[in-house]
Design a protein around this motif. Structure first.
Motif, PDB file in Angstrom:
ATOM      1  N   ASP A  57      39.924  34.750  24.392  1.00 42.77           N
ATOM      2  CA  ASP A  57      38.602  34.949  24.986  1.00 42.77           C
ATOM      3  C   ASP A  57      37.905  36.200  24.439  1.00 42.77           C
ATOM      4  OD1 ASP A  57      38.844  32.645  26.477  1.00 42.77           O
ATOM      5  OD2 ASP A  57      39.393  33.684  28.354  1.00 42.77           O
ATOM      6  N   LYS A  89      48.960  31.622  29.087  1.00 43.75           N
ATOM      7  CA  LYS A  89      47.956  32.328  29.877  1.00 43.75           C
ATOM      8  C   LYS A  89      47.413  33.538  29.102  1.00 43.75           C
ATOM      9  CE  LYS A  89      48.415  35.527  33.418  1.00 43.75           C
ATOM     10  NZ  LYS A  89      49.106  36.029  34.582  1.00 43.75           N
ATOM     11  N   TYR A  90      48.307  34.300  28.531  1.00 45.93           N
ATOM     12  CA  TYR A  90      47.872  35.491  27.791  1.00 45.93           C
ATOM     13  C   TYR A  90      47.246  35.129  26.452  1.00 45.93           C
ATOM     14  CZ  TYR A  90      49.698  38.522  31.314  1.00 45.93           C
ATOM     15  OH  TYR A  90      49.897  39.159  32.521  1.00 45.93           O
ATOM     16  N   ASN A 125      46.014  43.697  25.084  1.00 44.81           N
ATOM     17  CA  ASN A 125      44.607  43.423  25.362  1.00 44.81           C
ATOM     18  C   ASN A 125      43.732  44.544  24.776  1.00 44.81           C
ATOM     19  OD1 ASN A 125      42.686  41.664  26.979  1.00 44.81           O
ATOM     20  ND2 ASN A 125      42.239  43.681  27.825  1.00 44.81           N
ATOM     21  N   LYS A 169      45.428  32.570  25.889  1.00 39.94           N
ATOM     22  CA  LYS A 169      44.049  32.198  26.217  1.00 39.94           C
ATOM     23  C   LYS A 169      43.207  33.434  26.516  1.00 39.94           C
ATOM     24  CE  LYS A 169      41.129  29.623  29.439  1.00 39.94           C
ATOM     25  NZ  LYS A 169      40.051  30.546  29.168  1.00 39.94           N
ATOM     26  N   LYS A 170      43.762  34.335  27.314  1.00 40.20           N
ATOM     27  CA  LYS A 170      43.047  35.560  27.667  1.00 40.20           C
ATOM     28  C   LYS A 170      42.698  36.362  26.403  1.00 40.20           C
ATOM     29  CE  LYS A 170      43.486  39.657  30.521  1.00 40.20           C
ATOM     30  NZ  LYS A 170      44.215  40.439  31.462  1.00 40.20           N
ATOM     31  N   TYR A 171      43.642  36.458  25.480  1.00 43.40           N
ATOM     32  CA  TYR A 171      43.399  37.205  24.241  1.00 43.40           C
ATOM     33  C   TYR A 171      42.384  36.501  23.360  1.00 43.40           C
ATOM     34  CZ  TYR A 171      47.726  39.689  25.529  1.00 43.40           C
ATOM     35  OH  TYR A 171      48.696  40.409  26.181  1.00 43.40           O
TER      36      TYR A 171
END
Length: 181
Positions: free
Chosen positions: A178, A171-172, A138, A174-176
């Protein structure tokens, strides 16, 4: 370096917690711009990267990252591995603060940008065996976003998106993603 800055560096190492933090903030604010005294403190900061106090290591890494723009001799190219080593510090908060400032080295010139990107790409790809690797990833992607915003260089964005595509966990991924919206 004037006596006020010398005093700020001294205060950032000693004194009470509030005084240290205020000095730390002042140093970061001043070094957000080019300064003509970087080499007066450079060697001490390199030494402090391996200081027994993790706060000293963290501050030294952040100060050096900021001072890279004030490095016409490009010493940071040779010294970068020592700075990068702090991003693996035994104290996770030290490692993370160091990593989060590393992009500032990249804005000091094209060779520095390419070097920082190379180190970050390698870490993103090969760091999954380390504790907290999702947070490290991240931070790396935020660093790339900062470099992209500074240079408006589409190759940086494409590199980041290509790295995100390698992430199996939805999940990650998508988070990345974003980060890049």
């Amino acid at each position: 370096m004037d006596s006020k800055m010398e005093s700020e560096f001294e205060k950032s190492k000693s004194g009470d917690k509030d005084e240290r933090y205020e000095a730390y903030q002042n140093i970061l604010n001043v070094t957000n711009q080019k300064v003509d005294w970087a080499y007066e403190i450079w060697d001490q900061l390199l030494e402090d990267l391996s200081h027994k106090d993790n706060h000293q290591r963290s501050r030294a890494a952040q100060y050096l990252a900021n001072l890279a723009k004030s490095d016409p001799e490009m010493r940071i190219i040779k010294d970068f591995p020592k700075l990068w080593e702090v991003t693996y510090d035994e104290k996770f908060v030290t490692a993370r603060h160091s990593l989060q400032s590393i992009w500032k080295v990249g804005i000091s010139g094209t060779p520095q940008k390419e070097m920082v990107m190379e180190y970050m790409v390698e870490r993103f790809k090969n760091g999954t065996d380390k504790k907290n690797f999702t947070l490290i990833r991240n931070d790396i992607l935020h660093n790339m976003k900062n470099l992209y915003n500074y240079f408006n260089d589409e190759t940086i964005k494409q590199t980041a998106l290509d790295l995100i595509d390698t992430v199996d966990d939805k999940k990650y991924r998508k988070k990345y993603m974003d980060i890049w919206k």
